[in-house]
Design an enzyme around this catalytic site. Sequence first.
Site, PDB file in Angstrom:
ATOM      1  N   SER A 110       0.846  -1.194   0.000  1.00  0.00           N
ATOM      2  CA  SER A 110       0.000   0.000   0.000  1.00  0.00           C
ATOM      3  C   SER A 110       0.888   1.254   0.000  1.00  0.00           C
ATOM      4  O   SER A 110       1.753   1.394  -0.865  1.00  0.00           O
ATOM      5  CB  SER A 110      -0.978  -0.068   1.168  1.00  0.00           C
ATOM      6  OG  SER A 110      -2.036   0.831   1.006  1.00  0.00           O
ATOM      7  N   ASP A 250      -9.190  -4.962  -5.484  1.00  0.00           N
ATOM      8  CA  ASP A 250      -8.358  -4.062  -4.687  1.00  0.00           C
ATOM      9  C   ASP A 250      -8.843  -2.621  -4.780  1.00  0.00           C
ATOM     10  O   ASP A 250      -9.249  -2.158  -5.852  1.00  0.00           O
ATOM     11  CB  ASP A 250      -6.922  -4.142  -5.223  1.00  0.00           C
ATOM     12  CG  ASP A 250      -5.860  -3.830  -4.203  1.00  0.00           C
ATOM     13  OD1 ASP A 250      -6.107  -3.006  -3.310  1.00  0.00           O
ATOM     14  OD2 ASP A 250      -4.766  -4.418  -4.313  1.00  0.00           O
ATOM     15  N   HIS A 277      -7.385  -5.876  -1.060  1.00  0.00           N
ATOM     16  CA  HIS A 277      -6.169  -5.150  -0.693  1.00  0.00           C
ATOM     17  C   HIS A 277      -5.203  -5.965   0.163  1.00  0.00           C
ATOM     18  O   HIS A 277      -4.111  -5.500   0.478  1.00  0.00           O
ATOM     19  CB  HIS A 277      -6.575  -3.873   0.060  1.00  0.00           C
ATOM     20  CG  HIS A 277      -5.552  -2.790   0.098  1.00  0.00           C
ATOM     21  ND1 HIS A 277      -4.951  -2.271  -1.035  1.00  0.00           N
ATOM     22  CD2 HIS A 277      -5.015  -2.100   1.151  1.00  0.00           C
ATOM     23  CE1 HIS A 277      -4.097  -1.324  -0.691  1.00  0.00           C
ATOM     24  NE2 HIS A 277      -4.106  -1.205   0.627  1.00  0.00           N
TER      25      HIS A 277
END
Length: 311
Positions: A110, A250, A277
């Site tokens: 991320s 995602d 995610h």
Amino acid sequence: MASTPTAKGTVPFREYKTWYRITGRPGSGRPALVVVHGGPGSTHDYLLGLSALAEQGWPVVHYDQIGNGGSTHLPDADPGFWTPQLFRDELENLVTRLGIADDYILFGQSWGGMLSAWYASGRPTGLRGLVIANSPASYKLWLSEMDVLRSQLPPGVDETLRRHEAAGTTDSDEYIEAMLVFYGRHVCRIEPWPGDIMASYIEAVSDPTVYRTMNGPNEFHVIGSLRDWSVIDCLPDIDVPTLVLSGRHDEATPTTVRPFEELIPNVRWEILEESSHNPHFEEPERFYELLGTFLESVHAAGPRTTTVSGG
């Protein structure tokens, strides 16, 4: 399941401390895997499962970025203190202090993937490879795609979110309930959430200084200092083999991820079809197969013959 660490502690960073955890033994013949968590403002906990790679001989380093977890908290710091450069400097300091700066691979998830990509673009000596997992290349792209994902939520959910965002009541129970609809689709599709994710979430909520300053109240309402930040311009400068991972569902949509594939010279992008995610939880077998194959390929290629120290 996290493996038992071989070392834990802190290293000094400026007048602060960075907490770290090592599983396995650096210097035993394979590059160390340095795990850079997301947020900014999360902790290492939700990525602890990567410590199991030590059982295959990979030394694994986790750490908590400054402001969170076991590292120094600064709830009263001026908002201008929290910058990408701060965290880049902290990462450089960590690998130097731990004595692994001559042989390591970065795994960034991320926000951590963006930070790792920017760091790698400086071509630091000793960096052997890069994994960018579930990361956008630009927050402007991210925000544009958040509008797309929000428009696809069940009827009334986005209207509820926007009403509270306009009123500044994003701490209300109604807003949080609507927020969790998005999270269940695009952050983690496992119910209930795994304990390691909850551990990071609770840590972030207990001291939201970094997350709220740089990101905002949640994943899709980015009103913090990162709202215009991008690493797109630096991607052509990355000179190590790179693996990009994302999930079909995602919040880091293909539109936000594609610049990595288009601009990094030596890159492979894999989309995990049943994941959002957190594919390390949602499709662990496929995730660790892809990651393990990549790590082996980097190790087999041997050290780089030419390196340029980054600034």
